[in-house]
Design an enzyme around this catalytic site. Structure first.
Site, PDB file in Angstrom:
ATOM      1  N   GLU A  34      43.693  -9.817 -11.177  1.00  0.00           N
ATOM      2  CA  GLU A  34      42.641 -10.779 -10.313  1.00  0.00           C
ATOM      3  C   GLU A  34      41.330  -9.754 -10.960  1.00  0.00           C
ATOM      4  OE1 GLU A  34      42.747 -13.711  -7.599  1.00  0.00           O
ATOM      5  OE2 GLU A  34      40.423 -14.255  -8.396  1.00  0.00           O
ATOM      6  N   ARG A 258      55.290  -6.502  -0.741  1.00  0.00           N
ATOM      7  CA  ARG A 258      54.494  -6.043  -0.555  1.00  0.00           C
ATOM      8  C   ARG A 258      54.602  -4.992  -0.192  1.00  0.00           C
ATOM      9  NH1 ARG A 258      49.669  -9.252  -0.984  1.00  0.00           N
ATOM     10  NH2 ARG A 258      48.564  -7.886  -0.827  1.00  0.00           N
ATOM     11  N   LYS A 268      41.585  -6.844  -0.907  1.00  0.00           N
ATOM     12  CA  LYS A 268      40.744  -7.071  -2.004  1.00  0.00           C
ATOM     13  C   LYS A 268      39.750  -7.315  -2.048  1.00  0.00           C
ATOM     14  CE  LYS A 268      42.466  -7.733  -5.665  1.00  0.00           C
ATOM     15  NZ  LYS A 268      43.312  -7.693  -7.572  1.00  0.00           N
TER      16      LYS A 268
HETATM   17  P1  ATP Z   1      44.882  -8.603  -3.175  1.00  0.00           P
HETATM   18  O1  ATP Z   1      45.712  -9.544  -1.454  1.00  0.00           O
HETATM   19  O2  ATP Z   1      44.309  -7.582  -2.301  1.00  0.00           O
HETATM   20  O3  ATP Z   1      43.382  -9.131  -3.103  1.00  0.00           O
HETATM   21  P2  ATP Z   1      46.394 -10.021  -4.822  1.00  0.00           P
HETATM   22  O4  ATP Z   1      47.489 -10.027  -4.844  1.00  0.00           O
HETATM   23  O5  ATP Z   1      45.603 -10.835  -4.702  1.00  0.00           O
HETATM   24  O6  ATP Z   1      45.391  -8.839  -3.592  1.00  0.00           O
HETATM   25  P3  ATP Z   1      46.195  -9.353  -7.899  1.00  0.00           P
HETATM   26  O7  ATP Z   1      45.137  -8.837  -8.410  1.00  0.00           O
HETATM   27  O8  ATP Z   1      46.366 -10.868  -7.902  1.00  0.00           O
HETATM   28  O9  ATP Z   1      45.610  -9.196  -6.532  1.00  0.00           O
HETATM   29  O10 ATP Z   1      47.225  -8.262  -8.225  1.00  0.00           O
HETATM   30  C1  ATP Z   1      48.347  -8.161  -9.255  1.00  0.00           C
HETATM   31  C2  ATP Z   1      50.036  -7.569  -8.820  1.00  0.00           C
HETATM   32  O11 ATP Z   1      50.021  -6.578  -7.969  1.00  0.00           O
HETATM   33  C3  ATP Z   1      50.487  -8.847  -8.355  1.00  0.00           C
HETATM   34  O12 ATP Z   1      51.625  -9.063  -9.134  1.00  0.00           O
HETATM   35  C4  ATP Z   1      50.578  -8.720  -7.077  1.00  0.00           C
HETATM   36  O13 ATP Z   1      51.276  -9.317  -5.932  1.00  0.00           O
HETATM   37  C5  ATP Z   1      50.930  -6.913  -6.820  1.00  0.00           C
HETATM   38  N1  ATP Z   1      50.532  -6.689  -5.776  1.00  0.00           N
HETATM   39  C6  ATP Z   1      49.294  -6.809  -4.883  1.00  0.00           C
HETATM   40  N2  ATP Z   1      49.185  -6.164  -3.517  1.00  0.00           N
HETATM   41  C7  ATP Z   1      50.351  -5.740  -4.204  1.00  0.00           C
HETATM   42  C8  ATP Z   1      51.062  -4.972  -2.710  1.00  0.00           C
HETATM   43  N3  ATP Z   1      50.115  -4.365  -1.467  1.00  0.00           N
HETATM   44  N4  ATP Z   1      52.337  -4.477  -2.957  1.00  0.00           N
HETATM   45  C9  ATP Z   1      52.751  -4.880  -3.833  1.00  0.00           C
HETATM   46  N5  ATP Z   1      52.211  -4.968  -5.335  1.00  0.00           N
HETATM   47  C10 ATP Z   1      50.884  -5.830  -4.531  1.00  0.00           C
HETATM   48 MG    MG Z   2      46.369 -12.640  -6.257  1.00  0.00          MG
END
Ligand code: ATP
Ligand code: MG
Length: 556
Positions: A34, A258, A268
């Site tokens: 995102e 994760r 984020k």
């Molecule tokens: P955040 O919690 O930091 O906002 P998010 O999951 O909302 O992270 P996205 O941009 O939606 O962030 O993530 C893109 C991809 O990266 C998704 O498939 C998500 O599952 C993966 N991802 C995000 N954080 C992690 C993590 N800590 N470990 C492994 N994969 C991750």
């Molecule tokens: Mg997300």
């Protein structure tokens, strides 16, 4: 990828699918960020997994921006994400945006309405939450659930046309209000948001929810293995429900744990707070766990990929030690970083039997780990040198293999010296250390027959250059700041950045951006992005040893 290790559970699934001839043996993954912030080390795990699978199984990976929330997204983030993935060493097949599918998603929604599987609901968010029941108690249908198909079509079209204000209505899937899975209790598919979108502008005032965008986007692209983190396990039933009811390409979702790292935060939203409130300088502050922060700090793509490979792919949440990441960068830089000398906390050493005004040029290898030393550089030597204050002790204990009156040490790439005495100022601070040198002991042509245990680094006083050096420590004082009482920012480490001026050997003025340098005995360093030829600035990437855990033990 190392071939010796056993398959992770996702690779096992993929190999099974290939064996069974599913999708004609095709492997297509996607990385779906995102664009609401910069990528962090957690994302790199997902990147390595998705792109790694494609590499291993002769497949492809799409980069798909999950840009369904117009309010938090920005093109600055899109650019930084692309830059970071490329820097990590991966190439995506197609660059796509969920917003490219808004028309198609709208058509999908109409199809579900026409099948009697979606309805427009006028309830407030509170009413919807309340009518949903609890995990032990079924939800209750409201009067909107039985709206006719014609009315639903007309209301949904009016939602799209901008007839209603934000929040006045939502479109919900008609799934099962009694499902033990709360996400299946008539989940929201669309909400009204009169907001400007960074790509579609003002075309839309209704936006699909994650659950009604993600799986459908996967399906439109014919993604074979849609890999996400464990928190999406409860979403899988809904993912499958939409695909089944729409009768579209059956993408499948698989979940892994994760990555969590200690002494930092990895959401984020929280990282944005640190930037906005000025606790760090920017998204790429070298203390941040962002890819851009790690890059500025001096981490290499290879070290991050190695780290992701070492932690593996788990099915259960755990917290990885930051020291493992540090181990990986040390391993890499040991093989590639050029050795240089810099004195961070100087005291003057005078060689009393070395003629005043005399100079010599010493030679040092760039990297003794490389056959042939990886080239080398000249190092000017003279009568007066800077050495580290901690390399001299007035009353050295036994086994102190550095300097104290009567002790001998080798000056790296130069001579053996013997400490004769020292000078103190009126406050008791040591200002000069007086030594004699052994002319026959010059490195490379040593005929002195003297063996000394210690070697120390130095910089010639008249040739020394000044550089700003930034030393970093962990961003937080506690292992898991998000799990402590109160605000996570109360646990920031106030000493996470120390800025000093150091004396460096002249060749360090030729340092190039992006390259690692080992300041002998002091750690690995790299030029900061703010460095200029007149005012070099070095970031310490990591110390040479894991001194932190030792210090912690010492404290307790
Ligand atoms: P955040 O919690 O930091 O906002 P998010 O999951 O909302 O992270 P996205 O941009 O939606 O962030 O993530 C893109 C991809 O990266 C998704 O498939 C998500 O599952 C993966 N991802 C995000 N954080 C992690 C993590 N800590 N470990 C492994 N994969 C991750
Ligand atoms: Mg997300």
């Amino acid at each position: 990828m190392s071939e010796e290790r056993s398959l992770n559970f996702i690779e096992e699934i993929v190999e099974e699918d290939i064996r069974e001839g599913k999708n004609d043996g095709r492997v297509l993954t996607r990385f779906p960020p995102e664009p609401n912030g910069y990528l962090h080390i957690g994302h790199s795990k997902s990147i390595c997994l998705n792109f790694g699978l494609a590499q291993r199984y002769n497949g492809k990976t799409n980069l798909r921006f999950d840009d369904t929330n117009p309010v938090t997204e920005d093109t600055e983030y899109v650019e930084s994400i692309k830059n970071d993935i490329a820097w990590l060493g991966f190439k995506w097949d197609k660059e796509l945006y969920a917003s490219d599918y808004f028309d198609q998603l709208y058509e999908f929604a109409l199809a579900l309405i026409r099948a009697g599987l979606a309805y427009v609901d006028d309830s407030t968010p509170e009413e919807i939450a309340q009518q949903k029941g609890t995990p032990t108690e079924a939800g209750k249908p409201n009067q909107y659930r039985d709206r006719s198909i014609e009315e639903n079509v007309q209301l949904f079209e009016a939602m799209k046309a901008g007839t209603y204000p934000d929040g006045a209505k939502v479109l919900r899937a008609k799934v099962d209000l009694a499902s033990p899975n709360m996400l299946l209790r008539d989940p929201i598919m669309y909400r009204i948001k009169h907001a400007h979108h960074h790509r579609t502008g003002d075309k839309w005032c209704i936006y699909p929810m994650y659950d009604f965008a993600h799986g459908q986007s996967d399906s439109i692209e014919q993604i074979t293995h849609s890999i996400c983190t464990l928190e999406f396990v409860p979403h899988r039933d809904l993912y499958n429900w939409f695909i089944e009811k729409l009768d579209i390409f059956p993408s499948h979702q698989y979940e892994f744990a994760r990555l969590n790292l200690n002494y930092t935060v990895m959401s984020k939203r929280k990282l944005l707070q640190l930037v906005k409130e000025g606790h760090v300088e920017s998204w790429d502050d070298p203390r941040m766990p962002t890819i851009s922060g790690l890059r500025r700090r001096g981490y290499t793509p290879a070290s991050i990929r190695d780290f992701c490979e070492r932690i593996g792919v788990a099915k259960r949440e755990n917290i990885i030690e930051l020291s493992l990441l540090e181990f990986c960068i040390r391993e890499d830089l040991n093989k590639t970083a050029w050795r240089r000398m810099a004195v961070l906390d100087p005291v003057k050493l005078v060689i009393t039997n070395y003629r005043e005004g005399q100079e010599e040029t010493m030679h040092g290898e760039n990297n003794p780990e490389v056959e042939g030393g990886d080239g080398g550089r000249d190092i000017p030597f003279s009568r007066e040198l800077y050495i580290e204050r901690e390399d001299f002790m007035e009353e050295p204990p036994k086994k102190f293999f550095r300097l104290g009156v009567g002790l001998m040490v080798r000056l790296k790439n130069a001579y053996i010296v013997k400490c004769e005495n020292f000078v103190k100022d009126p406050d008791g601070k040591i200002t000069e250390i007086h030594c004699t040198y052994i002319p026959e002991s010059r490195s490379g042509s040593d005929t002195s027959g003297i063996n000394v245990k210690g070697t120390i680094h130095w910089v010639s006083v008249p040739h020394a250059k000044t550089a700003e050096v930034r030393l970093y420590d962990r961003l937080f004082k506690v292992e898991d700041p998000s799990n402590e009482e109160g605000d996570f920012k109360e646990y920031l480490n106030p000493d996470s950045l120390q800025i000093i001026n150091a004396f460096v050997e002249p060749d360090l003025l030729n340092a190039v951006r992006g390259k690692g340098y080992q300041f002998i005995r002091k750690g690995y360093f790299t030029l900061d992005t703010t460095s200029t030829p007149d005012r070099p600035v070095f970031n310490r990437t990591v110390t040479l040893k894991d001194g932190w855990s030792v210090n912690q033990k010492g404290k307790s």
